[in-house]
Enzyme design. Sequence first.
Site, PDB file in Angstrom:
ATOM      1  N   GLY A  77      -8.937   1.575   8.608  1.00 16.26           N
ATOM      2  CA  GLY A  77      -7.969   1.577   9.916  1.00 16.26           C
ATOM      3  C   GLY A  77      -8.784   1.718  11.001  1.00 16.26           C
ATOM      4  N   LYS A 113       0.825  -1.273   0.063  1.00 12.86           N
ATOM      5  CA  LYS A 113      -0.079   0.016  -0.013  1.00 12.86           C
ATOM      6  C   LYS A 113       0.752   1.281  -0.065  1.00 12.86           C
ATOM      7  CE  LYS A 113      -1.684   2.488   3.272  1.00 12.86           C
ATOM      8  NZ  LYS A 113      -2.217   2.995   4.638  1.00 12.86           N
ATOM      9  N   LYS A 130      -7.903   2.323  -3.529  1.00 10.81           N
ATOM     10  CA  LYS A 130      -8.361   2.658  -2.344  1.00 10.81           C
ATOM     11  C   LYS A 130      -8.503   3.908  -2.153  1.00 10.81           C
ATOM     12  CE  LYS A 130      -7.053   2.358   2.745  1.00 10.81           C
ATOM     13  NZ  LYS A 130      -6.253   1.674   3.620  1.00 10.81           N
ATOM     14  N   GLU A 189      -3.573   4.410  -3.265  1.00  7.40           N
ATOM     15  CA  GLU A 189      -4.432   5.078  -2.307  1.00  7.40           C
ATOM     16  C   GLU A 189      -4.252   6.673  -2.423  1.00  7.40           C
ATOM     17  OE1 GLU A 189      -3.964   4.523   1.717  1.00  7.40           O
ATOM     18  OE2 GLU A 189      -5.425   5.797   2.326  1.00  7.40           O
TER      19      GLU A 189
HETATM   20  P1  13P Z   1      -8.257   4.744   7.986  1.00  9.64           P
HETATM   21  O1  13P Z   1      -9.334   3.764   7.515  1.00  9.64           O
HETATM   22  O2  13P Z   1      -8.282   5.089   9.502  1.00  9.64           O
HETATM   23  O3  13P Z   1      -8.505   6.086   7.099  1.00  9.64           O
HETATM   24  O4  13P Z   1      -7.052   4.166   7.583  1.00  9.64           O
HETATM   25  C1  13P Z   1      -6.809   3.601   6.380  1.00  9.64           C
HETATM   26  C2  13P Z   1      -5.618   3.644   5.790  1.00  9.64           C
HETATM   27  O5  13P Z   1      -4.900   2.699   5.582  1.00  9.64           O
HETATM   28  C3  13P Z   1      -5.150   5.011   5.524  1.00  9.64           C
HETATM   29  O6  13P Z   1      -3.798   4.920   4.925  1.00  9.64           O
END
Ligand code: 13P
Length: 342
Positions: free
Chosen positions: A295, A136, A220, A178
């Site tokens: 997260g 990621k 993402k 992401e």
């Molecule tokens: P959150 O779901 O807390 O935004 O975290 C996801 C994530 O991996 C951010 O890089």
Amino acid sequence: MNIAELLSVANAIVARQKGVLAADESNPTIKKRFDSIQTESTEESRRRYREILFTAEGIERYIGGVILFDETLRQSTQEGIPFPTLLSSRGIIPGIKVDKGAKALALCAGDKVTEGLDGLRERLEAYRQLGAQFAKWRAVIDINATDIPSAFGIRANAHALARYAALCQEVGLVPIVEPEVLMDGAHDIERCEAVTAQALEAVFAELDAHHVLFEGMLLKPNMVISGKQCPRQAGVQAVAEATLRCLRRYVPAAVPGIVFLSGGQSAEDATDHLNAMNAMNAMGPQPWQFSFSYGRALQAPVLDAWQGQESNAAAAQKALLTRCHLNGLARDGQYSRAMEGH
Ligand code: 13P
């Protein structure tokens, strides 16, 4: 590039009912989370907390992949089983966060760019040896109501994401791409939609230019949502519609799955929004799996239950399983807010 392997891993992560547990908080970030429950962040407390997450019974029904931080990928259970081995044995694919965080973009006030490309090829090889099957990289796109981000800021982040994704596929890791347009700010949902659209358009143009195989990656994104301080908060249906419209315009159908970040939404809102997108059929069937890579929206209730106390470990695992189950239902549009608290 082993295409068959990339496709099989990407599809397994978003198999039916499944999504991703993002447990890849860097040490400064996990310290913030532990501070909120008055728990000291040490190598052992971080290890124990992640062990509680990864050994929770039943989560393998809803979790297809876990994103780890460098330190965690190298840690083990109390019995000495390396976390990647433990996860794989439970049918959960181990992944790794490989970016080195967002820094101010030089000469572009208000924009950030994510670092970590230097030496990335070698680091990816090493992570693969340690058992990671996907990776990621998070681009942070700050937003205000008028002039942030700049068009160049978006381009710089899209370019870095594409460099990363190509390197991942070269070594056989599925890249999770992401581009996160932040929720912080007083901007409205229309502004979030416009910026998210620009970001997605730029990201896929760069991915294409870098020869990234869309079938062997996952996206993402943020959901299209009102800024946290915006006085006019869009409702669940409006968020689902704006997000779907934006994704349908800018994300190629070849991408197998879209795994949303939660970005500071409450656990309930994040589940509700995911559910609404999976339940909505007015725009016809969607070409992608809509899933989660949360997260905070998976872990906030776990931290709350745990409080850093060993005696609360079972309650913490139960809280995780509950959130996983509800998000698993949201994958099928079968969740309802009335299920909370039961
Ligand atoms: P959150 O779901 O807390 O935004 O975290 C996801 C994530 O991996 C951010 O890089």
